[in-house]
Scaffold this motif. Structure first.
Motif, PDB file in Angstrom:
ATOM      1  N   UNK A  64       0.818  -1.207   0.000  1.00 60.62           N
ATOM      2  CA  UNK A  64       0.000   0.000   0.000  1.00 60.62           C
ATOM      3  C   UNK A  64       0.857   1.265   0.000  1.00 60.62           C
ATOM      4  N   UNK A  65       2.097   1.162   0.516  1.00 59.83           N
ATOM      5  CA  UNK A  65       3.020   2.304   0.476  1.00 59.83           C
ATOM      6  C   UNK A  65       3.518   2.559  -0.948  1.00 59.83           C
ATOM      7  N   UNK A  66       3.435   1.537  -1.792  1.00 62.04           N
ATOM      8  CA  UNK A  66       3.955   1.624  -3.159  1.00 62.04           C
ATOM      9  C   UNK A  66       2.847   1.831  -4.188  1.00 62.04           C
ATOM     10  N   UNK A  67       1.752   1.116  -4.031  1.00 62.38           N
ATOM     11  CA  UNK A  67       0.717   1.085  -5.058  1.00 62.38           C
ATOM     12  C   UNK A  67      -0.566   1.778  -4.605  1.00 62.38           C
ATOM     13  N   UNK A  68      -1.359   2.166  -5.595  1.00 66.48           N
ATOM     14  CA  UNK A  68      -2.619   2.854  -5.318  1.00 66.48           C
ATOM     15  C   UNK A  68      -3.698   1.879  -4.867  1.00 66.48           C
ATOM     16  N   UNK A  69      -3.710   0.681  -5.477  1.00 64.44           N
ATOM     17  CA  UNK A  69      -4.765  -0.279  -5.161  1.00 64.44           C
ATOM     18  C   UNK A  69      -4.158  -1.651  -4.877  1.00 64.44           C
ATOM     19  N   UNK A  70      -4.329  -2.117  -3.654  1.00 59.02           N
ATOM     20  CA  UNK A  70      -3.776  -3.402  -3.221  1.00 59.02           C
ATOM     21  C   UNK A  70      -4.906  -4.289  -2.716  1.00 59.02           C
ATOM     22  N   UNK A  71      -5.044  -5.482  -3.303  1.00 61.03           N
ATOM     23  CA  UNK A  71      -6.056  -6.435  -2.866  1.00 61.03           C
ATOM     24  C   UNK A  71      -5.491  -7.366  -1.802  1.00 61.03           C
ATOM     25  N   UNK A 277      13.352   0.856   1.473  1.00 60.47           N
ATOM     26  CA  UNK A 277      13.365   0.520   2.895  1.00 60.47           C
ATOM     27  C   UNK A 277      12.376   1.383   3.668  1.00 60.47           C
ATOM     28  N   UNK A 278      12.232   2.619   3.269  1.00 66.05           N
ATOM     29  CA  UNK A 278      11.290   3.510   3.946  1.00 66.05           C
ATOM     30  C   UNK A 278       9.857   2.998   3.791  1.00 66.05           C
ATOM     31  N   UNK A 279       9.529   2.512   2.600  1.00 65.16           N
ATOM     32  CA  UNK A 279       8.199   1.945   2.377  1.00 65.16           C
ATOM     33  C   UNK A 279       7.994   0.712   3.244  1.00 65.16           C
ATOM     34  N   UNK A 280       9.037  -0.122   3.340  1.00 67.06           N
ATOM     35  CA  UNK A 280       8.952  -1.318   4.187  1.00 67.06           C
ATOM     36  C   UNK A 280       8.744  -0.912   5.644  1.00 67.06           C
ATOM     37  N   UNK A 281       9.546   0.039   6.123  1.00 69.59           N
ATOM     38  CA  UNK A 281       9.438   0.503   7.511  1.00 69.59           C
ATOM     39  C   UNK A 281       8.040   1.016   7.803  1.00 69.59           C
ATOM     40  N   UNK A 282       7.529   1.880   6.935  1.00 66.37           N
ATOM     41  CA  UNK A 282       6.211   2.470   7.152  1.00 66.37           C
ATOM     42  C   UNK A 282       5.120   1.410   7.096  1.00 66.37           C
ATOM     43  N   UNK A 283       5.240   0.501   6.135  1.00 68.97           N
ATOM     44  CA  UNK A 283       4.238  -0.555   6.005  1.00 68.97           C
ATOM     45  C   UNK A 283       4.202  -1.454   7.221  1.00 68.97           C
TER      46      UNK A 283
END
Length: 421
Positions: A64-71, A277-283
């Protein structure tokens, strides 16, 4: 056509959970008639005995930190039926779910005139695939329902497959040894598609490795894990030379998170997804999972949905690290669970247990559990509200832990959050 969502859910719940079959041909034919919706999005496939739910939600939160729509497709739900199918970590709306169940009932009624019947898991998975296609998701995280080889989800062609861990559960359906269960779960591994795991048993790792070799699939077991520590509001651990924090408690949650970090590394390397890594941390930090070692400090209660011997063992091992207090266990289980072994495990950690009945058709009676249990101090109550009230009455300085089933955990959470006691 159903007017009420409750009636619609009652219909789909009335369908057999699964059906004996030798292949997925009938189910593939249903997908074909629906336009093969599962081929319209990228996905990741996650199986295993324990940890697949948490791993799925971690991955969804990071994506969700990377993409607009995640199922996200998970099983079972915790608080509401809608949780099975999610978009951006938000359950499908009640109105949308009603529309999709009505559609799938109309479709299945016609389909079953000339084909074999579709199971509950077939139908709900069809709905998930249709919903993800209609929502035009960028990627979907798909959790296996049961086993792998003949599971309704095993029609997808994922970017990667994950099998978290193999242990004792669903022996009737999947086999009475870990080796047999492993082969069923390995059925999700596709030709040339990588497999990741945090499994560590040498025999199982050998089976995984050989299977992947024959499939020309990379096999990546995670290892070299540092010792995690409990911090305020979560856990901290080191992986791949970096310190990470997660909001969920449990050494097993560290394993799940480490597996997810390794998965992201693989996806970046293989598919150039560009997840930082920032996206991973936030997620990781934004991940929320009710009823997974969920602490209610005000009530002195911990809720955890552990429902098989390995999960129970890991839960109580972590409890010893988490608290020095004695504990009172509130326990309820489904009829198909190995509660004889589970109760022997629990008896190593406490001499106080309260049995209750899970509010679900497949639940074992509290009286039967009471009768087969050899724990010194034991009681039985017909519902979770009475069990929690009694536990608080006799607690003194002890901690109360509610466990044995995600359905029981959900019932207990509703009692505590709703302040029913």
């Amino acid at each position: 056509m159903f007017i009420s969502l409750n009636d619609a859910i009652a219909w789909i719940e009335s369908k057999k959970r699964s059906r004996k079959r030798e292949n997925l041909d009938n189910y593939r034919e249903a997908l074909k008639e629906l336009g093969n919706p599962h081929e319209s999005f990228k996905c990741i496939h996650i199986g295993g005995t324990n940890g697949k739910g948490s791993t799925s939600v971690y991955l969804s939160s990071i994506m969700k930190e990377k993409y607009e729509k995640v199922g996200l497709y998970i099983s079972p739900y915790v608080l509401s039926f809608n949780e099975r199918i999610q978009l951006n970590n938000t359950p499908i709306s009640k109105s949308d779910l009603l529309v999709y169940i009505n559609f799938i009932k109309s479709f299945s009624d016609k389909f079953e005139e000339t084909h074999d019947t579709l199971s509950f898991f077939d139908l709900i998975t069809l709905i998930a695939f249709l919903y993800f296609k209609d929502m035009k998701v960028d990627i979907a995280i798909i959790e296996v329902g049961l086993g792998g080889r003949l599971d309704s989800t095993n029609v997808i062609n994922p970017l990667t497959s994950i099998i978290t861990y193999i242990s004792r559960d669903h022996s009737k359906e999947l086999g009475n040894t870990n080796a047999k269960r492993a082969m069923e779960k390995l059925g999700i591994v596709k030709e040339g598609i990588p497999l990741l795991t945090f499994e560590h048993k040498p025999r199982i790792l050998s089976i995984f490795s050989e299977f992947c070799r024959k499939k020309n699939s990379d096999f990546i077991p995670i290892k070299n894990l540092s010792k995690p520590k409990i911090i305020e509001n979560g856990m901290e651990f080191k992986y791949r030379g970096k310190y990470w924090k997660i909001p969920l408690l449990g050494d097993y949650q560290v394993l799940n998170a480490s597996l997810v970090i390794e998965t992201i590394n693989l996806l970046n390397t293989r598919y150039d997804l560009g997840i930082t890594d920032e996206m991973i941390e936030n997620g990781l930090l934004k991940t929320k999972m009710p009823c997974r070692f969920e602490v209610f400090n005000k009530d002195g209660v911990i809720i955890d949905g552990a429902h098989n011997p390995n999960a129970i063992r890991n839960l109580f091992r972590f409890l010893k690290k988490y608290t020095k207090k004695d504990i009172i266990v509130i326990y309820g289980a489904m009829k198909d669970k190995d509660y004889d072994l589970i109760l022997r495990i629990i008896s190593r950690f406490t001499s106080n247990i309260i049995f209750t009945r899970v509010d679900y058709p497949r639940a074992e009676s509290e009286n039967h559990l009471y009768q087969i249990c050899n724990i010194e101090n034991k009681w039985a109550f017909s519902d979770i509200n009475k069990a929690i009230k009694f536990a608080k009455k006799i607690r003194k300085d002890r901690l109360i832990i509610v466990t044995g089933s995600l359905y029981l955990a959900s019932d207990a959470r509703k009692v505590l959050v709703g302040d029913v006691c």
